[in-house]
Design a protein around this motif. Sequence first.
Motif, PDB file in Angstrom:
ATOM      1  N   GLN A  94       4.155 -18.076 -34.716  1.00 43.75           N
ATOM      2  CA  GLN A  94       4.199 -18.857 -33.489  1.00 43.75           C
ATOM      3  C   GLN A  94       5.521 -19.602 -33.335  1.00 43.75           C
ATOM      4  O   GLN A  94       5.923 -19.919 -32.221  1.00 43.75           O
ATOM      5  N   VAL A  95       6.196 -19.920 -34.443  1.00 44.03           N
ATOM      6  CA  VAL A  95       7.412 -20.727 -34.397  1.00 44.03           C
ATOM      7  C   VAL A  95       8.660 -19.867 -34.207  1.00 44.03           C
ATOM      8  O   VAL A  95       9.529 -20.197 -33.405  1.00 44.03           O
ATOM      9  N   THR A  96       8.769 -18.795 -34.924  1.00 44.08           N
ATOM     10  CA  THR A  96      10.006 -18.009 -34.908  1.00 44.08           C
ATOM     11  C   THR A  96      10.367 -17.412 -33.556  1.00 44.08           C
ATOM     12  O   THR A  96      11.563 -17.249 -33.285  1.00 44.08           O
ATOM     13  N   PRO A  97       9.430 -17.066 -32.653  1.00 45.53           N
ATOM     14  CA  PRO A  97       9.883 -16.584 -31.337  1.00 45.53           C
ATOM     15  C   PRO A  97      10.742 -17.604 -30.590  1.00 45.53           C
ATOM     16  O   PRO A  97      11.642 -17.228 -29.851  1.00 45.53           O
ATOM     17  N   CYS A  98      10.487 -18.880 -30.785  1.00 49.36           N
ATOM     18  CA  CYS A  98      11.301 -19.916 -30.124  1.00 49.36           C
ATOM     19  C   CYS A  98      12.744 -19.858 -30.612  1.00 49.36           C
ATOM     20  O   CYS A  98      13.656 -20.194 -29.869  1.00 49.36           O
ATOM     21  N   LEU A  99      12.948 -19.443 -31.845  1.00 45.71           N
ATOM     22  CA  LEU A  99      14.295 -19.385 -32.404  1.00 45.71           C
ATOM     23  C   LEU A  99      15.110 -18.237 -31.820  1.00 45.71           C
ATOM     24  O   LEU A  99      16.324 -18.216 -31.946  1.00 45.71           O
ATOM     25  N   SER A 100      14.447 -17.266 -31.176  1.00 45.28           N
ATOM     26  CA  SER A 100      15.167 -16.129 -30.604  1.00 45.28           C
ATOM     27  C   SER A 100      15.766 -16.447 -29.233  1.00 45.28           C
ATOM     28  O   SER A 100      16.557 -15.676 -28.712  1.00 45.28           O
ATOM     29  N   PHE A 101      15.404 -17.593 -28.630  1.00 44.99           N
ATOM     30  CA  PHE A 101      15.988 -17.975 -27.354  1.00 44.99           C
ATOM     31  C   PHE A 101      17.464 -18.292 -27.534  1.00 44.99           C
ATOM     32  O   PHE A 101      17.910 -18.685 -28.602  1.00 44.99           O
ATOM     33  N   THR A 102      18.205 -18.166 -26.435  1.00 45.88           N
ATOM     34  CA  THR A 102      19.615 -18.531 -26.475  1.00 45.88           C
ATOM     35  C   THR A 102      19.738 -20.050 -26.609  1.00 45.88           C
ATOM     36  O   THR A 102      18.790 -20.792 -26.362  1.00 45.88           O
ATOM     37  N   GLU A 103      20.925 -20.507 -26.963  1.00 45.35           N
ATOM     38  CA  GLU A 103      21.142 -21.942 -27.196  1.00 45.35           C
ATOM     39  C   GLU A 103      20.810 -22.802 -25.973  1.00 45.35           C
ATOM     40  O   GLU A 103      20.138 -23.823 -26.111  1.00 45.35           O
ATOM     41  N   PRO A 104      21.236 -22.428 -24.754  1.00 43.97           N
ATOM     42  CA  PRO A 104      20.877 -23.267 -23.604  1.00 43.97           C
ATOM     43  C   PRO A 104      19.363 -23.392 -23.404  1.00 43.97           C
ATOM     44  O   PRO A 104      18.868 -24.449 -23.058  1.00 43.97           O
ATOM     45  N   VAL A 105      18.633 -22.299 -23.645  1.00 39.98           N
ATOM     46  CA  VAL A 105      17.178 -22.355 -23.491  1.00 39.98           C
ATOM     47  C   VAL A 105      16.568 -23.269 -24.543  1.00 39.98           C
ATOM     48  O   VAL A 105      15.728 -24.114 -24.231  1.00 39.98           O
ATOM     49  N   ARG A 106      16.998 -23.131 -25.797  1.00 42.35           N
ATOM     50  CA  ARG A 106      16.463 -24.011 -26.850  1.00 42.35           C
ATOM     51  C   ARG A 106      16.775 -25.471 -26.555  1.00 42.35           C
ATOM     52  O   ARG A 106      15.932 -26.343 -26.733  1.00 42.35           O
ATOM     53  N   LYS A 107      17.998 -25.757 -26.081  1.00 42.53           N
ATOM     54  CA  LYS A 107      18.362 -27.140 -25.770  1.00 42.53           C
ATOM     55  C   LYS A 107      17.536 -27.676 -24.603  1.00 42.53           C
ATOM     56  O   LYS A 107      17.129 -28.831 -24.607  1.00 42.53           O
ATOM     57  N   ALA A 108      17.298 -26.845 -23.599  1.00 42.00           N
ATOM     58  CA  ALA A 108      16.494 -27.285 -22.456  1.00 42.00           C
ATOM     59  C   ALA A 108      15.057 -27.550 -22.885  1.00 42.00           C
ATOM     60  O   ALA A 108      14.456 -28.537 -22.457  1.00 42.00           O
ATOM     61  N   ILE A 109      14.517 -26.687 -23.706  1.00 40.56           N
ATOM     62  CA  ILE A 109      13.153 -26.895 -24.185  1.00 40.56           C
ATOM     63  C   ILE A 109      13.085 -28.176 -24.992  1.00 40.56           C
ATOM     64  O   ILE A 109      12.183 -28.994 -24.818  1.00 40.56           O
ATOM     65  N   TYR A 110      14.045 -28.378 -25.855  1.00 37.74           N
ATOM     66  CA  TYR A 110      14.066 -29.584 -26.685  1.00 37.74           C
ATOM     67  C   TYR A 110      14.265 -30.832 -25.821  1.00 37.74           C
ATOM     68  O   TYR A 110      13.573 -31.822 -25.979  1.00 37.74           O
ATOM     69  N   ALA A 111      15.189 -30.752 -24.876  1.00 36.67           N
ATOM     70  CA  ALA A 111      15.529 -31.930 -24.077  1.00 36.67           C
ATOM     71  C   ALA A 111      14.454 -32.274 -23.062  1.00 36.67           C
ATOM     72  O   ALA A 111      14.370 -33.409 -22.614  1.00 36.67           O
TER      73      ALA A 111
END
Length: 112
Positions: free
Chosen positions: A26-43
């Motif tokens: 469940q966790v590792t698919p989130c790591l496959s997103f590009t950096e802007p997507v990960r930052k937006a999800i986090y932010a």
Amino acid sequence: MHVFEDTKLGRKYPGIARIWHAHSEQVTPCLSFTEPVRKAIYATNAIESLNSCVRRAVLTRGHVPSHKAATKRIYMAIGNVERDWKRPSPFWHQAHRRLRILHPDRFHVVPR
């Protein structure tokens, strides 16, 4: 994933490694997103953002003399956070474009 288990923190908190292994699908698919997507999800994680701002408001000032003072400080912090929520994350536009490509069935254009 086994690298963490061999570190000082891994030996101190072995439960973290067990949880990671149990839920890695469940966790590792989130790591496959590009950096802007990960930052937006986090932010844009509103709960974490709110907790962080309240924690910072309470902890940076040191001692709080009473419950009333702590409540007032939290109230003021929430007011400041609310003002910031009116602006989207600077990464959201890039993330939105990427997510529309990855998941076109989940993004529908709403007519104005």
